[in-house]
Design a protein around this motif. Structure first.
Motif, PDB file in Angstrom:
ATOM      1  N   CYS A  57     -40.541 -28.986  63.175  1.00  0.00           N
ATOM      2  CA  CYS A  57     -39.456 -27.938  63.015  1.00  0.00           C
ATOM      3  C   CYS A  57     -39.037 -27.569  61.373  1.00  0.00           C
ATOM      4  O   CYS A  57     -38.887 -26.481  60.920  1.00  0.00           O
ATOM      5  N   VAL A  58     -39.309 -28.580  60.511  1.00  0.00           N
ATOM      6  CA  VAL A  58     -38.886 -28.723  59.187  1.00  0.00           C
ATOM      7  C   VAL A  58     -40.016 -27.660  58.651  1.00  0.00           C
ATOM      8  O   VAL A  58     -40.031 -26.763  57.562  1.00  0.00           O
ATOM      9  N   ALA A  59     -41.132 -27.899  58.862  1.00  0.00           N
ATOM     10  CA  ALA A  59     -42.448 -27.123  58.513  1.00  0.00           C
ATOM     11  C   ALA A  59     -42.282 -25.622  59.003  1.00  0.00           C
ATOM     12  O   ALA A  59     -42.484 -24.675  58.182  1.00  0.00           O
ATOM     13  N   ALA A  60     -41.830 -25.324  60.180  1.00  0.00           N
ATOM     14  CA  ALA A  60     -41.536 -24.049  60.708  1.00  0.00           C
ATOM     15  C   ALA A  60     -40.504 -23.347  59.842  1.00  0.00           C
ATOM     16  O   ALA A  60     -40.587 -22.138  59.352  1.00  0.00           O
ATOM     17  N   ILE A  61     -39.376 -24.189  59.535  1.00  0.00           N
ATOM     18  CA  ILE A  61     -38.464 -23.550  58.684  1.00  0.00           C
ATOM     19  C   ILE A  61     -38.824 -23.362  57.320  1.00  0.00           C
ATOM     20  O   ILE A  61     -38.587 -21.927  56.681  1.00  0.00           O
ATOM     21  N   PHE A  62     -39.813 -24.164  56.718  1.00  0.00           N
ATOM     22  CA  PHE A  62     -40.155 -23.635  55.377  1.00  0.00           C
ATOM     23  C   PHE A  62     -41.173 -22.316  55.223  1.00  0.00           C
ATOM     24  O   PHE A  62     -41.266 -21.588  54.540  1.00  0.00           O
ATOM     25  N   VAL A  63     -42.112 -22.399  56.339  1.00  0.00           N
ATOM     26  CA  VAL A  63     -43.044 -21.378  56.730  1.00  0.00           C
ATOM     27  C   VAL A  63     -42.220 -19.907  56.608  1.00  0.00           C
ATOM     28  O   VAL A  63     -42.462 -19.081  56.114  1.00  0.00           O
ATOM     29  N   GLY A  64     -41.195 -20.015  57.778  1.00  0.00           N
ATOM     30  CA  GLY A  64     -40.304 -18.707  57.639  1.00  0.00           C
ATOM     31  C   GLY A  64     -39.710 -18.369  56.485  1.00  0.00           C
ATOM     32  O   GLY A  64     -39.563 -17.265  56.171  1.00  0.00           O
ATOM     33  N   ALA A  65     -39.183 -19.334  55.947  1.00  0.00           N
ATOM     34  CA  ALA A  65     -38.226 -18.981  54.451  1.00  0.00           C
ATOM     35  C   ALA A  65     -39.363 -18.697  53.564  1.00  0.00           C
ATOM     36  O   ALA A  65     -39.052 -17.548  52.641  1.00  0.00           O
ATOM     37  N   LEU A  66     -40.434 -19.069  53.418  1.00  0.00           N
ATOM     38  CA  LEU A  66     -41.329 -18.519  52.312  1.00  0.00           C
ATOM     39  C   LEU A  66     -42.226 -17.484  52.627  1.00  0.00           C
ATOM     40  O   LEU A  66     -42.582 -16.729  51.879  1.00  0.00           O
ATOM     41  N   ASN A  67     -42.332 -17.460  54.114  1.00  0.00           N
ATOM     42  CA  ASN A  67     -43.400 -16.285  54.535  1.00  0.00           C
ATOM     43  C   ASN A  67     -42.756 -15.068  54.857  1.00  0.00           C
ATOM     44  O   ASN A  67     -43.213 -14.122  54.975  1.00  0.00           O
TER      45      ASN A  67
END
Length: 204
Positions: free
Chosen positions: A164-174
């Motif tokens: 989930c944390v990885a997904a949040i970072f991907v969503g924010a950055l990408n």
């Protein structure tokens, strides 16, 4: 859409649904997310909806049964006091043969399918997806993370939290949505207006 050959769509739908379900631990969640998208693609390719739904649901159930994240799989292991990975290994004896038979049937059924899809509609759908989402390798990172956690036999909750944390970072950055929306999405679900670069598809 660019990679899905109509002749192999049914097998592809099964595999995509199975991988999604295995990575998320939910059959219904996979069927109602990836499954809906696959049904829409099947409609565009003029593939029988019943056949497509069968492949999608079969894949979702297959992945759910073999996922350490699945609630029913965890419950069965806990009630019988069996290690969850031993429980999953035991289920392979029935799920793998059934899935192979299903894929053989879908493979030959797909070979008889000649797509009469309107390429302009498919291209329009691709443009809409590209307008809303930045589809690249980074979107696979959360799935890769959780699969890696499962391979290393992490506990369910830590594995899901890391993904989930990885997904949040991907969503924010990408995709440009802020971290607050990312955490909201984890609890309340994703909403398209969280993406700052989204365009109004109705204006297209």
């Amino acid at each position: 859409l660019k990679l899905l050959n109509p002749s192999y769509f049914l097998v592809s739908a099964f595999l995509i649904s199975a991988i999604t379900s295995m990575a998320t631990g939910t059959a219904w969640g996979s069927a109602s997310t990836a499954g809906i998208a696959l049904i829409a693609i099947a409609h565009q390719l003029h593939i029988d909806a019943g056949m497509a739904a069968g492949a999608i649901i079969a894949g979702a159930v297959f992945g759910d049964k073999l996922s350490p994240l699945s609630d029913t799989t965890n419950l069965a292991a806990m009630v019988t006091n069996v290690n969850i990975f031993a429980h999953i290994k035991a289920m392979l004896w029935t799920t793998i043969p059934a899935s192979i038979i299903g894929m053989i049937v879908w493979f030959f059924a797909g070979l008889n399918h000649k797509s009469s899809a309107d390429k302009s509609q498919i291209n329009a759908l691709l443009r809409q997806l590209e307008n809303v989402y930045h589809i690249n390798f980074s979107v696979w990172i959360p799935a890769i993370v959780i699969i890696a956690c499962l391979l290393f036999r992490f506990s369910t909750v830590p594995a899901m939290l890391v993904s989930c944390v990885a997904a949040i970072f991907v969503g924010a950055l990408n995709h440009g949505f802020n971290f607050t929306d990312g955490f909201k999405a984890a609890f309340d679900g994703f909403k398209p207006d969280m993406i700052v670069h989204q365009v109004n598809l109705n204006d297209k």
